[in-house]
Structures are given as structure tokens and as C-alpha cells.
Write an enzyme that holds these catalytic residues in place. Structure first.
Site, PDB file in Angstrom:
ATOM      1  N   LYS A 159      -7.282   1.634  -5.166  1.00  0.00           N
ATOM      2  CA  LYS A 159      -7.824   1.485  -6.516  1.00  0.00           C
ATOM      3  C   LYS A 159      -9.256   2.007  -6.533  1.00  0.00           C
ATOM      4  O   LYS A 159     -10.022   1.772  -5.597  1.00  0.00           O
ATOM      5  CB  LYS A 159      -7.807   0.003  -6.919  1.00  0.00           C
ATOM      6  CG  LYS A 159      -6.404  -0.559  -7.047  1.00  0.00           C
ATOM      7  CD  LYS A 159      -6.416  -2.070  -7.227  1.00  0.00           C
ATOM      8  CE  LYS A 159      -4.980  -2.596  -7.205  1.00  0.00           C
ATOM      9  NZ  LYS A 159      -4.937  -4.069  -7.107  1.00  0.00           N
TER      10      LYS A 159
ATOM     11  N   ARG B 271      -4.378 -13.941  -2.616  1.00  0.00           N
ATOM     12  CA  ARG B 271      -5.783 -13.952  -2.188  1.00  0.00           C
ATOM     13  C   ARG B 271      -6.682 -13.675  -3.394  1.00  0.00           C
ATOM     14  O   ARG B 271      -6.193 -13.289  -4.453  1.00  0.00           O
ATOM     15  CB  ARG B 271      -6.001 -12.830  -1.171  1.00  0.00           C
ATOM     16  CG  ARG B 271      -5.691 -11.454  -1.782  1.00  0.00           C
ATOM     17  CD  ARG B 271      -6.088 -10.275  -0.936  1.00  0.00           C
ATOM     18  NE  ARG B 271      -5.959  -9.036  -1.687  1.00  0.00           N
ATOM     19  CZ  ARG B 271      -4.839  -8.348  -1.850  1.00  0.00           C
ATOM     20  NH1 ARG B 271      -3.703  -8.781  -1.313  1.00  0.00           N
ATOM     21  NH2 ARG B 271      -4.833  -7.244  -2.575  1.00  0.00           N
TER      22      ARG B 271
ATOM     23  N   GLU C 100      15.392   0.284  -5.855  1.00  0.00           N
ATOM     24  CA  GLU C 100      15.105  -0.018  -7.265  1.00  0.00           C
ATOM     25  C   GLU C 100      15.243   1.253  -8.091  1.00  0.00           C
ATOM     26  O   GLU C 100      15.018   2.355  -7.587  1.00  0.00           O
ATOM     27  CB  GLU C 100      13.650  -0.503  -7.434  1.00  0.00           C
ATOM     28  CG  GLU C 100      13.423  -1.935  -7.039  1.00  0.00           C
ATOM     29  CD  GLU C 100      11.977  -2.383  -7.254  1.00  0.00           C
ATOM     30  OE1 GLU C 100      11.107  -1.533  -7.537  1.00  0.00           O
ATOM     31  OE2 GLU C 100      11.742  -3.592  -7.139  1.00  0.00           O
TER      32      GLU C 100
ATOM     33  N   GLY D  38       0.799  -1.224   0.000  1.00  0.00           N
ATOM     34  CA  GLY D  38       0.000   0.000   0.000  1.00  0.00           C
ATOM     35  C   GLY D  38       0.828   1.269   0.000  1.00  0.00           C
ATOM     36  O   GLY D  38       0.352   2.311   0.416  1.00  0.00           O
ATOM     37  N   GLY D  39       2.064   1.146  -0.481  1.00  0.00           N
ATOM     38  CA  GLY D  39       2.899   2.342  -0.610  1.00  0.00           C
ATOM     39  C   GLY D  39       3.558   2.804   0.677  1.00  0.00           C
ATOM     40  O   GLY D  39       4.272   3.801   0.672  1.00  0.00           O
TER      41      GLY D  39
HETATM   42  C1  MV4 Z   1       7.367   1.454  -8.045  1.00  0.00           C
HETATM   43  C2  MV4 Z   1       7.031   2.583  -8.835  1.00  0.00           C
HETATM   44  C3  MV4 Z   1       7.977   3.029  -9.728  1.00  0.00           C
HETATM   45  N1  MV4 Z   1       9.186   2.432  -9.827  1.00  0.00           N
HETATM   46  N2  MV4 Z   1       8.576   0.882  -8.205  1.00  0.00           N
HETATM   47  C4  MV4 Z   1       3.405   1.484  -5.330  1.00  0.00           C
HETATM   48  C5  MV4 Z   1       2.938   0.469  -4.327  1.00  0.00           C
HETATM   49  C6  MV4 Z   1       3.892  -0.642  -4.362  1.00  0.00           C
HETATM   50  N3  MV4 Z   1       3.207  -1.861  -4.617  1.00  0.00           N
HETATM   51  C7  MV4 Z   1       4.863  -0.334  -5.449  1.00  0.00           C
HETATM   52  N4  MV4 Z   1       4.522   0.938  -6.006  1.00  0.00           N
HETATM   53  C8  MV4 Z   1       5.297   1.520  -6.955  1.00  0.00           C
HETATM   54  N5  MV4 Z   1       6.511   0.948  -7.164  1.00  0.00           N
HETATM   55  C9  MV4 Z   1       9.457   1.366  -9.060  1.00  0.00           C
HETATM   56  N6  MV4 Z   1      10.654   0.801  -9.168  1.00  0.00           N
HETATM   57  C10 MV4 Z   1       5.776   3.154  -8.653  1.00  0.00           C
HETATM   58  C11 MV4 Z   1       4.893   2.640  -7.708  1.00  0.00           C
HETATM   59  C12 MV4 Z   1       3.643   3.324  -7.581  1.00  0.00           C
HETATM   60  C13 MV4 Z   1       2.450   2.732  -7.980  1.00  0.00           C
HETATM   61  C14 MV4 Z   1       2.405   1.439  -8.465  1.00  0.00           C
HETATM   62  C15 MV4 Z   1       1.216   0.866  -8.850  1.00  0.00           C
HETATM   63  C16 MV4 Z   1       0.054   1.591  -8.751  1.00  0.00           C
HETATM   64  C17 MV4 Z   1       0.057   2.878  -8.249  1.00  0.00           C
HETATM   65  C18 MV4 Z   1       1.251   3.450  -7.857  1.00  0.00           C
HETATM   66  C19 MV4 Z   1       1.245   4.758  -7.367  1.00  0.00           C
HETATM   67  C20 MV4 Z   1       2.419   5.309  -6.971  1.00  0.00           C
HETATM   68  C21 MV4 Z   1       3.615   4.601  -7.068  1.00  0.00           C
END
Ligand code: MV4
Length: 447
Positions: free
Chosen positions: A237, A292, A200, A164-165
Site C-alpha cells: 500500500k 493487528r 475463487e 501479500g499476494g
Molecule cells: C482477489 C482479486 C480478485 N478476485 N480475489 C490480493 C492479495 C490478497 N489479499 C487477495 N488479492 C486479490 N484477491 C479475487 N477473487 C484481486 C486481488 C488483488 C488485490 C486485492 C487487493 C488489493 C490489491 C490487489 C492487487 C492485485 C490483486
């Protein structure tokens, strides 16, 4: 096949599981907190057991009470739904120790995928593309600065226990590293009791596209195509759809193959989702695996005509899957209707639903547990319905969604319906032209 399934959840997903059980001839046990006494899942199940007071930790998260409810009702399996204990390794293990089939992942699988750094290493080994970064956890800030300098900024620090960030920080230049390092670790420690972080390369303006997979107890894994979940706000979402407007047959083939390889490598049993980030060049990277059933599973069900809950129950009971991969023939979209005020920062709006009209008609599905006169408790999440439309094309699906949204009447509480109505008129959205950053620049002040 199971004779009786206890549903360790509430709301629409509890009803969703009860409905499939009824079709399969399986008896159901609902559990409820005192705040949910008047809930539909309690009325629609064959039996119901009160498991505690309103607070989740005392009821829907109360493992001893849930196990006791399964014992006294003689349930032979537990379906955890999503959220709550659905990805809790301890609950999965305790079910196993009590001879109750947990309709979800094994404790080993939950732990393996719950630790993001180890999940990533596992997927990389299986040949699934991963984002370049540190080899597992960083042992010091100095190591992080070195790795970042080598792969060049921007980079992103991620908590290995994250989700969840939370515990995540984007770093655009070396002079921001120390603060990001401290903030990410402090946040991760507070939220998860684990301050392990990894690094990353930051992917700019990605799409969030996930592949639904299913694996059986005999090692067969197949994929059920993708969902696009890029329309999110603060990691929540709001709209999901299948297929992704960004998808091509070639990309689906590649992502499907990667997802199946990843799940097969860990002998995955059950339904699961492999989340990917997809960049503008259609390069894709493993992000996380969910062990899940997900909120957004209906869009997949609608485009391939497939009951995912039924399949989940069947594989848990040891029935083999066909092994065939699916390509969508329809287009489906889901709008999450939350009792929140989209003009006031999506602030929760619990209370009594005084007037309710649920849309219907061709190509419209509404998964909900609410009714006129129902009081939305403030103790749980604010999703009150999922409005799903299905049509032959994306354009028709959006038109149908607008029509269904305009029929939807909820009085007494604020909802996200006005936001969805405005979104369905947005030219970029209608063109399928969006990334995970789309809602950052959306004007929520005039709905
Ligand atoms: C990232 C990214 C960009 N680059 N990783 C957000 C939650 C977590 N599951 C991983 N996330 C992200 N990882 C890299 N290397 C951007 C996000 C991200 C994001 C990912 C999916 C859906 C919405 C998002 C909103 C902000 C950041």
C-alpha cells in the site's frame, strides 16, 4: 489497567504506542536491536532492553529474548505493533503462558484467520458475503478444473496460508490451469511450508476497502467505518484514505453490518480489520481479516477523532467499549514515505538522512521515528514516515497533502515523495476514480 507495557517493535509504530501509553500513565519498555541503538523509541521509552543483533530473526522476532526482556523489566503486557510477531500465534500463546497480556489476538483467533480458506468458511457461516469458489481446499488439480469450468473463467487460485499476494495465480482459460496450479503450490510451499490452495471467481478491477472494527471482552463489537487502500503497488500500500471515495451511506451500512457480524461470530476481542473487495456494482466480498493494528490506522483516527491504540489497550485490559458505530465527518489521507527510489522500481535506499524538514500546520500529522542525522538501517522495511492530512472534504485533503509534500525535505536518501506529488496531480486520482489496478499503468519514469 496495565502498569508497564513492553513494545515488541521498532520505528514509528513503537513511538506511536509509547505516546499513547504516556498519556494513559502506563510505563513503557522499548526493545531494540544493535542496529537501532540510536532510535527514538529507545530514547522515548521509560526503559530499553537490547534484544539482539540487527537481523530481525535474531531480535524483533526472537521470542525467548522478548519474553526475557518482559520478565526482567516486570512488564505486564506486550504490544506487538504491526508486522514482526503481531500475528504470530506462538508468540501470543507464549505470552499467555507467561502471564503477560498480549495486546492482540488470541492464538486461536490468529490461527483461525491466518488460514484463509478456513477464515472464509467462518465468515460465510456468519453471513458475510464471500466470493464464489471451491468449498475450502482443492484436493486435486482435476477438482480445480471442474470447479473452474462450472463458475467460468477467469478464476484465481489462492494459497490458504497466503498473504501479500504470494501463492496466488489468475487463470483466464483452462489451458493455463496446470501451470498455475504447479506455480501457486510451489510458491506457497516455499513461502509458507503449506501448499493448500483454493479457487475463487476472479473479480476484475476491484477496490480494496477495509472496515476497522473493535470488540471487547464482553462480546460487544462495533465498526469505525472504512479505509480505501486501493492505491497499491505489488501488494504494497502506498496511499490510504478514509472515507472511501467510492462509499455511499447505504454501502457503509451494509459493509459495517457484515464486518460486525463476522467479528461478533468469532467473539473478536481487540482492534481488527476486515478487508473486502468491492466490485464496480458495489457488491462486496470478504477477503481477509487482520488481527493487528495496521499501518494505515491514523486515517481512521483522524476522521472519527479516536485513539485506536488507546482503545486497543483498554479492551485488552478488560474495559467495555461503547458499542456505537462511527460515520466519518472528515476526510483523511495517508502517504507512506519510504526510503525507496520510485524511479528505480522502488529499490530500497537506506543510508543517512543528512537534511530533514518535516511539514506541519493545520490538518497535517506526521508519524515518524526519523530525525536529521539518522541512519536508516537496511535490515528492516523502508517506511520512514507516514504523512497524514485531514480536512473537511477530499478535495481540501488532497490540496493539503500536496502542500505538505512540497514542504517535506529529506536529503541523503531517495524517497517516495516525488511519486506522491505526481499522484496528487493525477486527474483520475483526484476524481476518486481508481481501482487496485491503478498503479499498474502509472508512469513512474517522470516524477
Ligand atoms: C482477489 C482479486 C480478485 N478476485 N480475489 C490480493 C492479495 C490478497 N489479499 C487477495 N488479492 C486479490 N484477491 C479475487 N477473487 C484481486 C486481488 C488483488 C488485490 C486485492 C487487493 C488489493 C490489491 C490487489 C492487487 C492485485 C490483486
Amino acid at each position: 489497567m496495565f502498569k508497564k507495557i513492553l513494545i515488541a517493535n521498532r520505528g514509528e509504530i513503537a513511538l506511536r504506542v509509547i505516546r499513547t501509553c504516556r498519556e494513559m500513565g502506563i510505563k513503557t519498555v522499548a526493545v531494540y536491536s544493535t542496529a537501532d541503538k540510536e532510535s527514538l523509541h529507545v530514547r522515548f521509552a521509560d526503559e530499553a532492553v537490547c534484544i539482539g543483533p540487527p537481523a530481525s530473526r535474531d531480535s524483533y522476532l526472537n521470542i525467548p529474548n522478548l519474553i526475557a526482556a518482559a520478565e526482567i523489566t516486570n512488564a505486564d503486557a506486550i504490544h506487538p505493533g504491526y508486522g514482526f510477531l503481531s500475528e504470530n500465534a506462538e508468540f501470543s500463546r507464549i505470552c499467555r503462558e507467561n502471564g503477560i497480556k498480549f495486546i492482540g489476538a488470541s492464538p486461536e483467533m490468529i490461527n483461525g484467520m491466518g488460514d484463509k480458506a478456513s477464515a472464509k468458511a467462518t465468515m460465510k457461516k456468519a453471513g458475510v458475503p464471500t466470493i464464489p469458489g471451491s468449498e475450502g481446499l482443492l484436493s486435486s488439480m482435476q477438482e480445480g478444473i471442474k470447479v473452474a469450468a462450472k463458475m467460468k473463467y477467469p478464476v484465481i487460485l489462492k494459497a490458504t496460508a497466503g498473504g501479500g499476494g504470494r501463492g496466488m495465480r489468475i487463470i483466464r482459460a483452462e489451458d493455463e490451469f496446470e501451470k498455475a496450479w504447479n506455480d501457486a503450490r510451489t510458491e506457497a510451499k516455499a513461502a509458507f511450508g503449506n501448499d493448500g490452495v483454493y479457487l475463487e471467481k476472479f473479480v476484475e478491477e476491484p477496490r480494496h476497502i477495509e472496515i476497522q472494527i473493535v470488540g471487547d471482552q464482553f462480546g460487544t463489537v462495533c465498526h469505525l467505518s472504512e479505509r480505501d487502500c486501493s492505491i497499491q503497488r505489488r501488494h504494497q500500500k502506498l496511499v490510504e484514505e478514509a472515507p472511501s471515495p467510492f462509499m455511499t451511506p447505504e454501502l457503509r451500512e451494509k459493509m459495517g453490518k457484515a464486518a460486525v457480524a463476522g467479528a461478533a461470530a468469532i467473539s473478536y476481542e481487540g482492534v481488527g480489520t476486515i478487508e473486502f473487495l468491492v466490485d464496480k456494482n458495489r457488491d462486496f466480498y470478504f477477503m481477509e481479516m487482520n488481527t493487528r493494528i495496521q499501518v494505515e490506522h491514523p486515517v481512521t483516527e483522524e476522521v472519527i477523532n479516536y485513539d485506536l491504540i488507546k482503545e486497543q489497550i483498554k479492551v485488552a485490559a478488560g474495559i467495555a467499549i461503547s458499542g456505537k458505530n462511527y460515520t466519518p465527518t472528515m476526510h483523511a489521507m495517508e502517504c507512506r514515505i519510504n526510503a525507496e527510489d520510485p524511479q528505480r522500481d522502488f529499490r530500497p535506499s537506506p543510508g543517512k538522512i543528512t537534511v530533514l524538514h518535516i511539514p506541519g500546520g493545520h490538518g497535517v500529522r506526521v508519524d515518524t521515528h526519523v530525525y536529521a542525522g539518522y541512519t536508516i538501517p537496511s535490515n528492516y522495511d523502508s517506511m520512514i514516515a507516514k504523512l497524514i492530512t485531514v480536512a473537511q472534504t477530499r478535495e481540501e485533503c488532497v490540496v493539503k497533502m500536496k502542500r505538505a509534500l512540497s514542504e517535506f525535505v529529506v536529503e541523503g536518501v531517495k524517497t517516495t515523495i516525488p511519486f506522491h506529488l505526481k499522484l496528487m496531480d493525477n486527474e483520475d486520482f483526484k476524481a476518486g476514480n481508481f481501482t487496485t489496478k491503478f498503479l499498474e499503468s502509472f508512469d513512474f519514469s517522470t516524477l
